[in-house]
Design an enzyme around this catalytic site. Sequence first.
Site, PDB file in Angstrom:
ATOM      1  N   CYS A  43       6.472   3.886 -11.930  1.00  0.00           N
ATOM      2  CA  CYS A  43       5.783   4.456 -10.772  1.00  0.00           C
ATOM      3  C   CYS A  43       5.858   5.979 -10.751  1.00  0.00           C
ATOM      4  O   CYS A  43       4.853   6.655 -10.634  1.00  0.00           O
ATOM      5  CB  CYS A  43       6.359   3.885  -9.479  1.00  0.00           C
ATOM      6  SG  CYS A  43       5.579   4.580  -8.009  1.00  0.00           S
ATOM      7  N   CYS A  48       2.104   5.272 -10.476  1.00  0.00           N
ATOM      8  CA  CYS A  48       1.499   5.605  -9.185  1.00  0.00           C
ATOM      9  C   CYS A  48       1.477   7.093  -8.856  1.00  0.00           C
ATOM     10  O   CYS A  48       0.456   7.613  -8.406  1.00  0.00           O
ATOM     11  CB  CYS A  48       2.216   4.890  -8.043  1.00  0.00           C
ATOM     12  SG  CYS A  48       3.300   3.550  -8.475  1.00  0.00           S
ATOM     13  N   LYS A  51      -0.692   9.274 -11.287  1.00  0.00           N
ATOM     14  CA  LYS A  51      -2.064   8.770 -11.131  1.00  0.00           C
ATOM     15  C   LYS A  51      -2.677   9.263  -9.823  1.00  0.00           C
ATOM     16  O   LYS A  51      -3.813   9.743  -9.799  1.00  0.00           O
ATOM     17  CB  LYS A  51      -2.054   7.244 -11.151  1.00  0.00           C
ATOM     18  CG  LYS A  51      -3.377   6.601 -10.797  1.00  0.00           C
ATOM     19  CD  LYS A  51      -3.217   5.124 -10.494  1.00  0.00           C
ATOM     20  CE  LYS A  51      -2.524   4.912  -9.165  1.00  0.00           C
ATOM     21  NZ  LYS A  51      -2.278   3.487  -8.886  1.00  0.00           N
ATOM     22  N   TYR A 178      -7.198  -2.989 -12.058  1.00  0.00           N
ATOM     23  CA  TYR A 178      -7.180  -1.782 -11.229  1.00  0.00           C
ATOM     24  C   TYR A 178      -6.805  -0.542 -12.025  1.00  0.00           C
ATOM     25  O   TYR A 178      -7.312   0.551 -11.743  1.00  0.00           O
ATOM     26  CB  TYR A 178      -6.275  -1.974 -10.008  1.00  0.00           C
ATOM     27  CG  TYR A 178      -4.794  -2.054 -10.286  1.00  0.00           C
ATOM     28  CD1 TYR A 178      -4.014  -0.904 -10.280  1.00  0.00           C
ATOM     29  CD2 TYR A 178      -4.165  -3.270 -10.524  1.00  0.00           C
ATOM     30  CE1 TYR A 178      -2.653  -0.961 -10.528  1.00  0.00           C
ATOM     31  CE2 TYR A 178      -2.805  -3.336 -10.773  1.00  0.00           C
ATOM     32  CZ  TYR A 178      -2.056  -2.187 -10.769  1.00  0.00           C
ATOM     33  OH  TYR A 178      -0.710  -2.239 -11.024  1.00  0.00           O
ATOM     34  N   GLU A 182      -9.249   2.573 -11.952  1.00  0.00           N
ATOM     35  CA  GLU A 182      -8.750   3.823 -11.369  1.00  0.00           C
ATOM     36  C   GLU A 182      -8.933   4.983 -12.333  1.00  0.00           C
ATOM     37  O   GLU A 182      -9.418   6.059 -11.943  1.00  0.00           O
ATOM     38  CB  GLU A 182      -7.282   3.669 -10.998  1.00  0.00           C
ATOM     39  CG  GLU A 182      -7.051   2.802  -9.764  1.00  0.00           C
ATOM     40  CD  GLU A 182      -5.592   2.515  -9.487  1.00  0.00           C
ATOM     41  OE1 GLU A 182      -5.278   2.149  -8.350  1.00  0.00           O
ATOM     42  OE2 GLU A 182      -4.750   2.661 -10.411  1.00  0.00           O
ATOM     43  N   HIS A 436     -13.569   6.254  18.153  1.00  0.00           N
ATOM     44  CA  HIS A 436     -14.904   6.726  17.773  1.00  0.00           C
ATOM     45  C   HIS A 436     -14.935   8.251  17.699  1.00  0.00           C
ATOM     46  O   HIS A 436     -14.307   8.920  18.514  1.00  0.00           O
ATOM     47  CB  HIS A 436     -15.911   6.229  18.820  1.00  0.00           C
ATOM     48  CG  HIS A 436     -17.321   6.589  18.507  1.00  0.00           C
ATOM     49  ND1 HIS A 436     -18.054   5.946  17.533  1.00  0.00           N
ATOM     50  CD2 HIS A 436     -18.130   7.531  19.032  1.00  0.00           C
ATOM     51  CE1 HIS A 436     -19.267   6.471  17.482  1.00  0.00           C
ATOM     52  NE2 HIS A 436     -19.336   7.436  18.382  1.00  0.00           N
ATOM     53  N   GLU A 441     -13.411   2.034  12.958  1.00  0.00           N
ATOM     54  CA  GLU A 441     -13.715   1.395  14.239  1.00  0.00           C
ATOM     55  C   GLU A 441     -14.521   0.113  14.038  1.00  0.00           C
ATOM     56  O   GLU A 441     -14.467  -0.804  14.870  1.00  0.00           O
ATOM     57  CB  GLU A 441     -14.470   2.349  15.163  1.00  0.00           C
ATOM     58  CG  GLU A 441     -15.881   2.679  14.731  1.00  0.00           C
ATOM     59  CD  GLU A 441     -16.579   3.632  15.707  1.00  0.00           C
ATOM     60  OE1 GLU A 441     -16.776   3.243  16.871  1.00  0.00           O
ATOM     61  OE2 GLU A 441     -16.911   4.761  15.284  1.00  0.00           O
TER      62      GLU A 441
END
Length: 453
Positions: A43, A48, A51, A178, A182, A436, A441
């Site tokens: 990681c 992670c 990346k 992924y 990515e 909003h 939302e």
Amino acid sequence: MSFDYDLFVIGGGSGGVRAARVAAGETGAKVALAEEDRYGGTCVIRGCVPKKLMVFASEYAEMASDAAAYGWDVSLGAFNWDSFKSKLEAELDRLEGVYRRLLAGSGVDSFDARARVVDAHTVELSDGSRKTAKHILLAMGGRPVKPDMPGAELAITSNDIFHLPELPGNILILGGGYIACEFAGILNGLGVEVTQYYRGAQILRGFDDEARGLVAEEMIQRGVKLHLGTNIESMERAADGKIRVVATNGDETLFDQVMFATGRAPNTDDMGLEQVGVKVGRGGQVIVDDYGQTAVPSIYAVGDVTDRVNLTPVAIREGMAFVETVFKGNPTKPDHDLIPTAIFTQPEMGTVGLSEEAARDQGPIEVYATSFKPMQSSFAGRSDRVLMKLVVCADTRRVLGCHIVAPGAGEMIQLAGIAVKMGATKEDFDRTVAVHPTMSEEIVTMKTPVRRA
């Protein structure tokens, strides 16, 4: 029988380091840890963290374009890979130092060495010395693997991408998971011409079909040349130094680099595990029970080496559960259910719970979904689309899955994941007042199902 240590941890990644320092710092156990490479594991060092920093770097070109559309007088120069890479390496060095200091501060003895298991209570370091421990924790993680094909040695993996001396002019990425997707987005954003081959019918297998379909469409829209149902037949070095790739569809193309993102394997080779009675699966994964215990009672395992849910926060949770179980007398099973996940593709995807397809197999469902152009990019003249989706059990009204494809989806799904984990119903979402104007939302304003199954 007396031992050198109460716990010996093999592997200095997130799971191993957390278990070591909590066991030492909170229970007073005498703990040692061995790591043959860099502290921080996949990681921090090659996953992670670097990346995500590359994702940030790759998004600035689009931001500059948007800024002009919003009235700013901007001019963007070329991306300087050398400048970014040197700063990235400095940051990884800093983080590794943090990990080392955390261990030292907790009183953990660290060994910069490879460790193998000799018996149920003994490990041997690469310098030949042996250490005994009442408990051994396997936390060696995993590594990327290359498929067996002609010329495979010419390709790089995700481990190598951060250390390239220069960015390639063009690259072929093989894979549809992924990691492949990515890096396709990252390199495309940094100005590299990206081609992606995937042998399957659609990228991101296992995720919600509608969500992954939108990610694929948007990747293509942004310039990634995505070829589905396509694999590499062979590769060879061309006279000009490029890599000549022959595809299964007959295409023959020259690339500066080829990156394989075709799967990972647990780091269990030559660890002495099976000789001492630890059961290892066909894929090399350490077989454990619900508490992380192997077939040898004194040996446990956490993280990617068990090939259960290969995510850093999961490895950390497993490490904590191990300490609770073994050193605090509180048997604890790590919870692998309803784990929120972010995929840092471009656009991002966040998901928690069941896909529409998986939920449909379990019983009657209602699907609430909306796809639209977000205000920020629409004003800038871009055609990007986002997706907000809830999968609801028709009987209990519980939200079984939430899927978001949008900028910031990872941030959104962390919070939506709390509601889904708590067992929120569709009516709980409906009773929540919308914020909003935001993209998210829409998660609480969808009143009518788009389909039932």
